[in-house]
Scaffold this motif. Structure first.
Motif, PDB file in Angstrom:
ATOM      1  N   ASN A  95       0.813  -1.227   0.000  1.00 39.77           N
ATOM      2  CA  ASN A  95       0.000   0.000   0.000  1.00 39.77           C
ATOM      3  C   ASN A  95       0.844   1.274   0.000  1.00 39.77           C
ATOM      4  OD1 ASN A  95      -2.456  -1.491   0.142  1.00 39.77           O
ATOM      5  ND2 ASN A  95      -2.146  -1.737   2.355  1.00 39.77           N
ATOM      6  N   LEU A 150      -1.584  -4.371  -3.351  1.00 33.03           N
ATOM      7  CA  LEU A 150      -2.886  -3.934  -2.855  1.00 33.03           C
ATOM      8  C   LEU A 150      -3.802  -5.149  -2.700  1.00 33.03           C
ATOM      9  CD1 LEU A 150      -3.332  -1.006  -5.414  1.00 33.03           C
ATOM     10  CD2 LEU A 150      -2.503  -0.794  -3.057  1.00 33.03           C
ATOM     11  N   ASN A 151      -4.830  -4.975  -1.893  1.00 37.08           N
ATOM     12  CA  ASN A 151      -5.896  -5.973  -1.807  1.00 37.08           C
ATOM     13  C   ASN A 151      -5.346  -7.367  -1.482  1.00 37.08           C
ATOM     14  OD1 ASN A 151      -8.540  -6.953  -1.947  1.00 37.08           O
ATOM     15  ND2 ASN A 151      -8.453  -7.282  -4.166  1.00 37.08           N
ATOM     16  N   ILE A 152      -4.556  -7.454  -0.432  1.00 38.51           N
ATOM     17  CA  ILE A 152      -3.924  -8.726  -0.054  1.00 38.51           C
ATOM     18  C   ILE A 152      -4.931  -9.623   0.659  1.00 38.51           C
ATOM     19  CG2 ILE A 152      -2.072  -9.785   1.290  1.00 38.51           C
ATOM     20  CD1 ILE A 152      -0.515  -7.163   0.978  1.00 38.51           C
ATOM     21  N   ARG A 153      -4.993 -10.896   0.197  1.00 38.41           N
ATOM     22  CA  ARG A 153      -5.939 -11.864   0.763  1.00 38.41           C
ATOM     23  C   ARG A 153      -5.206 -13.134   1.177  1.00 38.41           C
ATOM     24  NH1 ARG A 153      -8.316 -11.292  -4.808  1.00 38.41           N
ATOM     25  NH2 ARG A 153      -6.431 -10.014  -4.916  1.00 38.41           N
ATOM     26  N   PHE A 213      -2.864 -11.242  -4.195  1.00 33.82           N
ATOM     27  CA  PHE A 213      -2.769  -9.784  -4.112  1.00 33.82           C
ATOM     28  C   PHE A 213      -2.813  -9.180  -5.506  1.00 33.82           C
ATOM     29  CE2 PHE A 213       1.490 -11.298  -4.816  1.00 33.82           C
ATOM     30  CZ  PHE A 213       2.115 -10.332  -5.581  1.00 33.82           C
ATOM     31  N   ASP A 214      -2.940  -7.848  -5.547  1.00 34.81           N
ATOM     32  CA  ASP A 214      -2.874  -7.093  -6.795  1.00 34.81           C
ATOM     33  C   ASP A 214      -1.574  -6.287  -6.820  1.00 34.81           C
ATOM     34  OD1 ASP A 214      -5.433  -8.052  -7.261  1.00 34.81           O
ATOM     35  OD2 ASP A 214      -6.407  -6.215  -6.519  1.00 34.81           O
ATOM     36  N   GLN A 252       0.623  -3.077  -8.566  1.00 37.19           N
ATOM     37  CA  GLN A 252       0.421  -1.818  -9.283  1.00 37.19           C
ATOM     38  C   GLN A 252       1.729  -1.026  -9.296  1.00 37.19           C
ATOM     39  OE1 GLN A 252      -1.848   1.933  -7.791  1.00 37.19           O
ATOM     40  NE2 GLN A 252      -3.368   0.682  -8.827  1.00 37.19           N
ATOM     41  N   GLU A 284      -3.867  -8.055 -11.505  1.00 34.44           N
ATOM     42  CA  GLU A 284      -4.802  -8.454 -10.453  1.00 34.44           C
ATOM     43  C   GLU A 284      -4.704  -9.943 -10.155  1.00 34.44           C
ATOM     44  OE1 GLU A 284      -8.675  -7.251 -11.705  1.00 34.44           O
ATOM     45  OE2 GLU A 284      -8.353  -5.134 -11.201  1.00 34.44           O
ATOM     46  N   ASP A 285      -5.036 -10.297  -8.919  1.00 34.13           N
ATOM     47  CA  ASP A 285      -5.177 -11.686  -8.487  1.00 34.13           C
ATOM     48  C   ASP A 285      -3.922 -12.521  -8.726  1.00 34.13           C
ATOM     49  OD1 ASP A 285      -7.806 -11.090  -7.765  1.00 34.13           O
ATOM     50  OD2 ASP A 285      -8.570 -11.619  -9.751  1.00 34.13           O
TER      51      ASP A 285
END
Length: 464
Positions: free
Chosen positions: A249, A256-259, A267-268, A270, A277-278
């Motif tokens: 981040n 970004l968007n870590i799962r 994660f994504d 950038q 993505e993904d």
């Protein structure tokens, strides 16, 4: 001495993991290799199978004639572990041969090849392995000298294809003993500049100064990838250097968007020009998501297509003893990690918690070095407090003699976990057999790795 003029390379201590990798590289590029080591090993047997001449007798007459008779074009690579009265070592010294340590020889290699060097007080082995794997997997001609054994290649060395011409070398840049100051990077990564190795540097300011000198070695118009939190500690040495910050981040390159999920992180990615993505990373951990960011960015910069990068990341199996999952069954999980600094332990335990939020976490920790335990005692206690139960083994001394008043017990008082105790390596298995932990982690850089196999076998036998 230039590598292209070499006639022979002779290694004193050829059986070490770092020395053997150098020996295999020289042999691969067609330079005759010989060496001495004290005892046989499976690693040395492999070197002999590849055509290298190895002796276990430290005698001058065991040195190949081609080495003795061609002093001007023979390179002697030696380790300080060689005894001072070694006949071979003293023969080479007395007769004016070129003697170099491993770090200096890596510097010679990086002077002749485009180089990506990865430095940092933590994360450099994983990050350099990630870079090497993505480039290798996507067809780039790459050689790599790594600080650990990769799961994909079962080696700490990746060899390039001589027939393909110019290759890129990926090398781990070790700050210990200032070894990284021998290198000649075109691209560099700095994963962290947290205080460590204060027995070498004296204080954190001198450690930062060491990293500053390393960064100054980057080629003009080169690239520096630096973790966002480390960015403010470093001054840009020249205007032409491209500095790319990265982080979770934060930074020019970010995750970004870590799962987190069991066994992987999604994660994504950038940067200023690209979004992916993904991405699935099978080597779990928030810190490992961060480690792979410069690897992805470097690959994209070298012309690898985004989809190929995603596929390469998903195929990365990790590095031995770095977030290595040995047991993952219903009701019981066992993970081993090399972490030996408070920040590494914090990152590791936080990630384990995120993956298995409903399990009781038991951590077995073997401190590494008396000086490091003394210097970072509060930090160790705070990071270990992320576990529900902490089991402390005796300090692994490595290269140090004991320091009065410094032992594992000094960490206990400030550990906030509900359960905490001192254990010995001898009684640990009995303790675990009785307590049957749900989620167990072993942590440390000493000889705790010898317990990994027995612990994994034990956990597979009991039911929770």
């Amino acid at each position: 001495m230039k590598l292209k003029g070499l006639h022979s390379v002779h290694f004193l201590g050829i059986g070490g993991i770092g020395m053997s990798a150098l020996a295999r590289w020289f042999n691969h590029v067609g330079i005759p290799v010989s060496g001495y080591d004290r005892t046989p090993s499976p690693l040395i047997e492999e070197l002999v199978r590849e055509g290298m001449q190895v002796t276990f007798d430290d005698l001058v007459e065991q040195i190949p004639a081609r080495v003795r008779e061609n002093k001007a074009n023979s390179l002697i690579v030696w380790t300080p572990a060689m005894p001072a009265d070694s006949p071979q070592l003293n023969y080479f010294r007395d007769n004016g041969f070129e003697l170099q340590k491993r770090a200096a020889v890596l510097g010679m290699i990086t002077k002749d090849m485009p180089t990506i060097a990865v430095a940092g007080t933590h994360g450099k082995t994983t990050t350099s392995s990630m870079i090497a794997h993505i480039l290798k997997h996507t067809g780039k001609n790459v050689a790599a000298f790594l600080g650990g054994v990769t799961q994909n290649y079962q080696s700490n060395l990746i060899l390039h294809d001589e027939a393909k011409g110019q290759a890129t070398v990926v090398v781990e840049a070790d700050e210990f003993d200032r070894s990284f100051l021998h290198l000649h990077p075109d691209t560099a990564v700095v994963t962290s500049v947290d205080p460590d190795h204060l027995d070498i540097y004296g204080d954190p300011d001198h450690l930062v100064e060491g990293f500053q000198k390393f960064i100054a070695l980057i080629a003009p118009k080169g690239r520096l990838y630096i973790q966002s939190n480390a960015l403010h500690k470093i001054e840009k040495p020249n205007k032409s250097l491209a500095v790319i910050s990265y982080g979770i981040n934060s930074g020019k390159v970010k995750a970004l968007n870590i799962r987190p999920k069991a066994g992987a992180f999604i994660f994504d990615y950038q940067d200023e020009n690209c979004a992916l993505e993904d991405i699935q990373l099978g080597m779990p951990g928030f810190h490992n998501v961060e480690n792979i960011l410069p690897a992805i960015s470097i690959a994209l910069t070298m012309g690898v297509k985004p989809q190929e990068v995603k596929e390469a990341v998903s195929s990365f199996k990790g590095v031995k003893r770095r977030f290595e999952i040995h047991v993952q069954e219903e009701g019981k999980v066992y993970v081993d990690d090399y972490a030996h600094h408070p920040e590494e332990i914090r990152a590791f335990l936080s990630s384990v918690r995120a993956m298995y939020p409903h399990y009781k976490l038991t951590a077995v920790f073997q401190p590494h070095l008396y000086s490091r335990t003394r210097d970072f005692a509060k930090g160790f206690s705070e990071s270990l407090s992320l576990a529900d139960e902490v089991l402390l083994l005796d300090i692994y001394p490595a290269r140090e003699l004991p320091i009065e008043g410094v032992d594992s017990a000094m960490l206990l008082e400030d550990i906030g976990s509900a359960n905490k105790s001192l254990q010995t390596k001898e009684n640990l298995l009995d303790y675990l057999a009785k307590s049957k932990p749900e989620l167990l982690v072993t942590i440390g850089a000493g000889d705790i790795d010898r317990l990994v196999g027995p612990i994994a076998n034990l956990m597979k036998t009991y039911e929770n």
